[in-house]
Design an enzyme around this catalytic site. Structure first.
Site, PDB file in Angstrom:
ATOM      1  N   SER A 147      -1.786 -49.891 -11.267  1.00 17.77           N
ATOM      2  CA  SER A 147      -0.902 -51.008 -11.553  1.00 17.77           C
ATOM      3  C   SER A 147      -1.449 -51.842 -12.702  1.00 17.77           C
ATOM      4  CB  SER A 147      -0.665 -51.829 -10.290  1.00 17.77           C
ATOM      5  OG  SER A 147       0.342 -52.793 -10.491  1.00 17.77           O
ATOM      6  N   ASP A 306       4.542 -54.481 -16.298  1.00 16.73           N
ATOM      7  CA  ASP A 306       3.147 -54.090 -16.171  1.00 16.73           C
ATOM      8  C   ASP A 306       3.024 -52.587 -16.466  1.00 16.73           C
ATOM      9  OD1 ASP A 306       4.219 -53.033 -13.833  1.00 16.73           O
ATOM     10  OD2 ASP A 306       2.550 -53.648 -12.568  1.00 16.73           O
ATOM     11  N   ASP A 308       2.580 -49.702 -14.949  1.00 18.57           N
ATOM     12  CA  ASP A 308       3.349 -48.679 -14.237  1.00 18.57           C
ATOM     13  C   ASP A 308       4.790 -49.121 -13.979  1.00 18.57           C
ATOM     14  OD1 ASP A 308       2.496 -50.528 -12.241  1.00 18.57           O
ATOM     15  OD2 ASP A 308       2.841 -49.034 -10.688  1.00 18.57           O
ATOM     16  N   ASP A 310       6.379 -51.469 -12.308  1.00 13.23           N
ATOM     17  CA  ASP A 310       6.984 -51.888 -11.044  1.00 13.23           C
ATOM     18  C   ASP A 310       7.042 -53.412 -10.927  1.00 13.23           C
ATOM     19  OD1 ASP A 310       4.293 -52.368 -10.597  1.00 13.23           O
ATOM     20  OD2 ASP A 310       4.200 -51.328  -8.671  1.00 13.23           O
TER      21      ASP A 310
END
Length: 576
Positions: A147, A306, A308, A310
């Site tokens: 993340s 961000d 990734d 999500d």
């Protein structure tokens, strides 16, 4: 010889150790502290999978700890899912160091069990992995990501056949199978060439992207005619060196948002995230370049995802011409109100809004105003995804889900927080309000005047390593042994201990109620004056977090109350 020394000795004497890891170990040989930290325990696997610093050791992310996790997953799937070998597992990865390599290692271990792997042929967002599991009908999914953690981290997240993050019960079962493999260095694998020859490694191309984009267009609340109109909205978009670039731009183009200025320096994937101190849109410094570009093009809205993709951050211009970054609670409340105000009232009777126990109570107030029931879950979007899965059988309708940490889900074709969906909705909302001469900040003020000045805050205490973990445990033990009776001059009305699953009502009888949620190491205090405080160790980082929520009749009163709670609880956390 201590336990960590035995683990270290096993690694440094293994004749086939991967060369780069072997070199790192050699460089660490005189650093006892570093060696102990790398080998004193196995990297924790939980409901969020596992996440850690890259490097050699059983407490690090590397090909061997990844292989061991996949080995456990493969054995779990064979026992608990049907037709696993043909259905296979979907695998995606982000822009971090070793992400692509770990994705391939996942396929190599699955292949040793004859289980097909469907791996994206390029880096992709986490919500696309969730969608791919559902679209392809795989038995599970794996996302290689840490993340928004610092560059030295990577992670391994597991998704169930519904496309949601694994539940605590599923995680516990997988952990059992992971622990059956005693030696992570000897997990069986099949090499890539053989996997491809046997069709055990299948590359995912544009088909899944196109199917996702078709679903993405359906979340819009604009009429078909309005969707065709070129939008008078100037957008600045930054992908923060991550995975969202293509899909966000294609999604916006579908709705004819053509005035999009991209922060080019942050558009290319970069595992070092070289233009930001942290690739986390929750932190204002991540928007520095977007704000500069916003001023240059006179942007109405800035959006940033961000790595990734999500989580989404949003900034809008205030009355002075400066950009204000919305909190996750503020943006989630705006989206909720927009969706509900643009929904058929007849459909709202059975609708459910989902949020976590540390997310703003303004969400509940807004939902209630539209006659929509709010359901609270534990912290973590996995619990929201699990609830949506239950709705598939109960007949309840998912309308929106969000959490304070910049996670939102609008359409349930994905079952994890989705920054691509949120990016489109942010721009659509800004366009809707701009046509009425208002900004998102103006719209937020309308909500405050209607429902009350809900404000929230967060304090975080980072405590690294073995000693840090002990300190975090001591803090949580202390608040359980000697519960607070008043905080910052406010009496405690209820104490909710999610580890014991009990809610204690503070009255002369101290009545105790059962909390109908899974057990988790969280303590929440419900206070007078619609205020609350919640202590929670992070599940993915070496931190203990304290969340606050207040609601007063004016912004000034809420800000004063919030500051008082914050200073009091920070003293509680730091006294250990």
């Amino acid at each position: 010889m201590e336990q960590w020394e035995k683990a270290y000795d096993k690694w440094q004497s293994f004749p086939h150790l991967e060369p780069s890891l072997k070199n790192e170990l050699a460089n660490m040989k005189d650093n006892t502290t570093a060696l102990e930290d790398a080998f004193y325990k196995e990297l924790t696997f939980g409901t969020g999978g596992m996440r850690g610093i890259l490097g050699p050791g059983i407490n690090r992310m590397n090909i061997y700890t990844v292989r061991k996790a996949v080995n456990g997953l493969a054995n779990y799937l064979q026992v608990n899912c049907v037709n696993v070998k043909d259905r296979g597992v979907a695998v995606s990865y982000d822009s971090r160091h070793m992400s692509q390599e770990f994705a391939l290692e996942t396929a190599k271990v699955l292949g040793a069990y004859g289980i097909k792997a469907y791996v994206f042929d390029s880096l992709h967002p986490t919500p696309l992995l969730s969608f791919a599991v559902r679209y392809l009908g795989t038995a599970a999914g794996v996302m290689i990501t840490a993340s928004h953690n610092p560059p030295e981290y990577n992670g391994f997240k597991v998704y169930n056949e519904d496309g949601g993050q694994i539940t605590p019960a599923e995680a516990e079962a997988i952990i059992g199978f992971i622990n059956e493999m005693k030696n992570e260095l000897t997990v069986p694998i099949v090499e890539r060439k053989q996997l491809e020859e046997q069709e055990l490694l299948n590359w995912i191309g544009e088909e899944v992207d196109n199917a996702y984009l078709a679903q993405l267009k359906q979340i819009s609340r604009l009429s078909d005619q309005e969707q065709q109109v070129k939008k008078d909205l100037q957008i600045v978009f930054t992908a923060l060196h991550g995975t969202s670039y293509d899909l966000v731009l294609k999604g916006l183009a579908q709705l004819n948002f053509s005035n999009v200025a991209v922060v080019k320096e942050q558009a290319e994937p970069d595992p070092e995230f070289s233009t930001v101190a942290s690739p986390n849109p929750e932190e204002h410094q991540a928007f520095t370049m977007a704000i500069e570009q916003g001023k240059m093009v006179n942007a109405d809205i800035l959006i940033g995802t961000d790595p990734d993709a999500d989580r989404l951050g949003v900034a809008v211009k205030d009355s002075t011409g400066e950009y204000t970054i919305l909190t996750g609670n503020q943006f989630g409340s705006l989206v909720l109100d927009y969706i509900l105000s643009h929904s058929d009232k007849a459909l709202l009777t059975n609708a459910r809004m989902l949020k976590t126990i540390v997310t703003t109570e303004m969400g509940s107030a807004i939902a209630n105003a539209y006659g929509v029931e709010t359901i609270d879950t534990l912290t973590g979007f996995k619990y929201i995804g699990e609830k949506i899965r239950q709705f598939d059988t109960t007949g309840e309708t998912f309308i929106f889900g969000f959490e304070e940490s910049y996670g939102y889900l609008i359409g349930s074709f994905a079952r994890d927080k989705d920054a691509v969906q949120a990016a489109l909705m942010a721009c659509e909302m800004a366009y809707f309000w701009k046509k009425q001469g208002l900004t998102l900040l103006d719209a937020l003020d309308v909500l405050y005047e209607k429902h009350g000045f809900y404000l929230e805050g967060l304090s975080q205490l980072t405590l690294q390593g073995k000693e840090g973990a002990a300190q975090i445990k001591a803090i949580m033990d202390d608040v359980r042994k000697t519960p607070l009776t008043e905080i910052a001059g406010l009496n405690v009305l209820q104490v909710e201990d999610y580890l014991s699953g009990e809610r204690t009502i503070i009255n002369k009888n101290h009545n105790v109620e059962k909390i109908e949620l899974p057990k988790e190491n969280v303590v929440k205090y419900i206070l007078e004056h619609d205020s609350w405080v919640c202590l929670r160790p992070s599940g993915t980082e070496p931190k203990i977090k304290c969340y606050y929520g207040v609601c007063e009749k004016s912004r000034e009163a809420s800000e004063e109350r919030l500051a008082s709670l914050k200073s009091t609880m920070e003293a509680v956390m730091e006294r250990k």
